[in-house]
Design an enzyme around this catalytic site. Structure first.
Site, PDB file in Angstrom:
ATOM      1  CE  LYS A  33      30.678  35.204  39.424  1.00  0.00           C
ATOM      2  NZ  LYS A  33      30.559  35.521  40.835  1.00  0.00           N
TER       3      LYS A  33
ATOM      4  CE  LYS B 203      24.072  42.479  40.806  1.00  0.00           C
ATOM      5  NZ  LYS B 203      24.643  41.560  41.768  1.00  0.00           N
TER       6      LYS B 203
ATOM      7  CE  LYS C   4      30.224  43.572  35.636  1.00  0.00           C
ATOM      8  NZ  LYS C   4      30.023  43.484  37.076  1.00  0.00           N
TER       9      LYS C   4
HETATM   10  P1  TYM Z   1      31.824  39.475  42.201  1.00  0.00           P
HETATM   11  O1  TYM Z   1      31.587  38.114  42.757  1.00  0.00           O
HETATM   12  O2  TYM Z   1      30.804  40.071  41.317  1.00  0.00           O
HETATM   13  O3  TYM Z   1      33.199  39.500  41.412  1.00  0.00           O
HETATM   14  C1  TYM Z   1      34.418  39.043  41.981  1.00  0.00           C
HETATM   15  C2  TYM Z   1      35.559  39.942  41.556  1.00  0.00           C
HETATM   16  O4  TYM Z   1      35.665  39.939  40.125  1.00  0.00           O
HETATM   17  C3  TYM Z   1      35.715  41.280  39.632  1.00  0.00           C
HETATM   18  N1  TYM Z   1      35.066  41.307  38.314  1.00  0.00           N
HETATM   19  C4  TYM Z   1      35.672  41.711  37.185  1.00  0.00           C
HETATM   20  N2  TYM Z   1      36.911  42.183  36.946  1.00  0.00           N
HETATM   21  C5  TYM Z   1      37.217  42.502  35.672  1.00  0.00           C
HETATM   22  N3  TYM Z   1      36.356  42.379  34.626  1.00  0.00           N
HETATM   23  C6  TYM Z   1      35.102  41.925  34.823  1.00  0.00           C
HETATM   24  N4  TYM Z   1      34.269  41.796  33.805  1.00  0.00           N
HETATM   25  C7  TYM Z   1      34.715  41.563  36.152  1.00  0.00           C
HETATM   26  N5  TYM Z   1      33.571  41.073  36.689  1.00  0.00           N
HETATM   27  C8  TYM Z   1      33.806  40.937  38.008  1.00  0.00           C
HETATM   28  C9  TYM Z   1      34.929  42.082  40.667  1.00  0.00           C
HETATM   29  O5  TYM Z   1      35.288  43.438  40.620  1.00  0.00           O
HETATM   30  C10 TYM Z   1      35.342  41.410  41.955  1.00  0.00           C
HETATM   31  O6  TYM Z   1      36.554  41.936  42.422  1.00  0.00           O
HETATM   32  N6  TYM Z   1      30.899  42.815  45.804  1.00  0.00           N
HETATM   33  C11 TYM Z   1      31.836  41.825  45.350  1.00  0.00           C
HETATM   34  C12 TYM Z   1      32.062  40.713  46.345  1.00  0.00           C
HETATM   35  C13 TYM Z   1      32.470  41.149  47.707  1.00  0.00           C
HETATM   36  C14 TYM Z   1      33.728  41.697  48.049  1.00  0.00           C
HETATM   37  C15 TYM Z   1      33.672  41.907  49.454  1.00  0.00           C
HETATM   38  C16 TYM Z   1      34.860  42.045  47.323  1.00  0.00           C
HETATM   39  C17 TYM Z   1      31.739  41.049  48.842  1.00  0.00           C
HETATM   40  N7  TYM Z   1      32.462  41.512  49.892  1.00  0.00           N
HETATM   41  C18 TYM Z   1      34.759  42.467  50.153  1.00  0.00           C
HETATM   42  C19 TYM Z   1      35.940  42.601  48.026  1.00  0.00           C
HETATM   43  C20 TYM Z   1      35.885  42.807  49.405  1.00  0.00           C
HETATM   44  C21 TYM Z   1      31.308  41.211  44.066  1.00  0.00           C
HETATM   45  O7  TYM Z   1      30.158  41.308  43.755  1.00  0.00           O
HETATM   46  O8  TYM Z   1      32.192  40.468  43.387  1.00  0.00           O
END
Ligand code: TYM
Length: 328
Positions: A195, A111, A192
């Site tokens: 969004k 990022k 990957k």
């Molecule tokens: P975020 O918002 O980017 O994504 C949410 C969840 O979706 C999963 N994910 C995917 N899984 C499979 N294929 C993909 N292409 C894909 N893109 C996203 C992510 O792995 C995630 O599980 N850091 C986290 C948010 C967070 C969090 C936490 C998660 C903040 N605090 C505590 C767990 C526990 C994130 O950026 O998710």
């Protein structure tokens, strides 16, 4: 019965990757476990966000969580910024983290690549994520594969704190599904699905119309071998579609490969699209009913209250262990 915690950032509408890699499991894990799910808006602001846009996304994400099947009678659903303990323990976790380990995080490197300046929050994103998890004495964290490194750091921080200041935190385990943990971009299947991809054809959003889903899957990058078989290295596009198809139809990849042995990519893609539509349309229908209802605010108020009571306890224990504030 395990304690489960996970979160999703309210940056645009969740993608099919978010759903298949993580949110779908949030729903199934509700059976027999104690689940806490969060809208992590403080994580979202580590990169600039338009205030009106993020406000809308928070609301939409809350409705989508429920539409996907999160049951507020069984699980806690809340907004991170409404429980101040997250930022408070986040600070403590920053003080337990080393600069070097934060700079080594792949997500930070990705990022910040090519940017002239990035926020300090982007670097300290993982200690805040550790705080989210550790505040609830979480045992299991359902996430996609891209969060594995952050989970490892969370474990390291918990162990480091416990060793130095006494046993306060449960050390959590990641829950990464065997299939779907890394749904790939439809346009560039070695990347990957994300969004923030600027190519609109790369990503399926969970609120895309049937027409959009069909169009995006029909234009997905494959190869010119014209054979439907699973090989992530040689055939990343077809393999990604097989993963999506398998997860959306409940049929195994092997079964699908056999069924489509003598069929062309055109027919295959139409059927993949149909399976995705079958999964997403009932979610969309429930979403549209929920989005205007007052119920949403009540659920989030109650969620924040319950989450606060649990989080406050752990925060106090950690402050006590550190010796900060006034203690008897
Ligand atoms: P975020 O918002 O980017 O994504 C949410 C969840 O979706 C999963 N994910 C995917 N899984 C499979 N294929 C993909 N292409 C894909 N893109 C996203 C992510 O792995 C995630 O599980 N850091 C986290 C948010 C967070 C969090 C936490 C998660 C903040 N605090 C505590 C767990 C526990 C994130 O950026 O998710």
């Amino acid at each position: 019965m395990a304690k489960i915690f996970s979160g999703v950032q309210p940056t645009s509408i969740p993608t099919l990757g978010n759903y298949l890699g993580a949110m779908r499991n949030f729903v199934t894990l509700q059976d027999g476990n104690e689940c806490i799910y969060c809208i992590v808006d403080e994580h979202a602001i580590t990169v600039p966000q338009d205030p009106k846009e993020i406000q809308k996304n928070i609301h939409n994400l809350a409705a989508l969580y429920l539409a996907m099947g999160i049951d507020p009678k069984r699980s806690i659903l809340f907004i991170q910024s409404e429980v101040p303990c997250h930022a408070q323990l986040g600070w403590i976790m920053q003080c337990v983290s080393y600069m070097g380990e934060l700079e080594r995080m792949t997500q930070f490197k990705d990022k910040s690549k090519g940017k002239q300046s990035v926020s300090a929050g982007l670097l300290t994103y993982p200690p805040l994520m550790a705080a989210d998890i550790l505040l609830y004495q979480t045992e299991l964290v359902p996430v996609g594969a891209d969060q594995k490194q952050h989970l490892e750091l969370t474990r390291d921080l918990a162990e480091r704190f416990n060793k130095k200041y006494g046993q306060v935190f449960t050390v959590p385990e990641p829950y990464i599904p065997p299939v779907g943990a890394r749904i790939m971009s439809l346009a560039e299947p070695t990347k990957k699905m994300s969004k923030s991809d600027t190519n609109r054809k790369a990503t399926i959003f969970t609120l895309d119309s049937e027409k959009e889903i069909l169009k995006k899957i029909k234009s997905a990058t494959t190869d010119d071998e014209a054979s439907i078989r699973y090989d992530r290295e040689a055939k990343p596009g077809v393999s990604n579609l097989l993963d999506i198809f398998s997860l959306c139809s409940g049929r195994s990849v092997d079964e699908l490969v056999t069924a489509y042995q003598n069929k062309g990519y055109g027919e295959f893609k139409t059927d993949v699209a149909e399976s995705v539509i079958n999964v997403l349309s009932p979610i969309q229908e429930r979403y549209h009913n929920l989005i205007e209802s007052d119920e949403l605010d009540e659920i989030l108020d109650e969620g924040a209250e319950k989450a606060y009571a649990m989080a406050k306890k752990t925060l106090s224990e950690s402050e006590q262990a550190l010796g900060i504030g006034r203690r008897n």
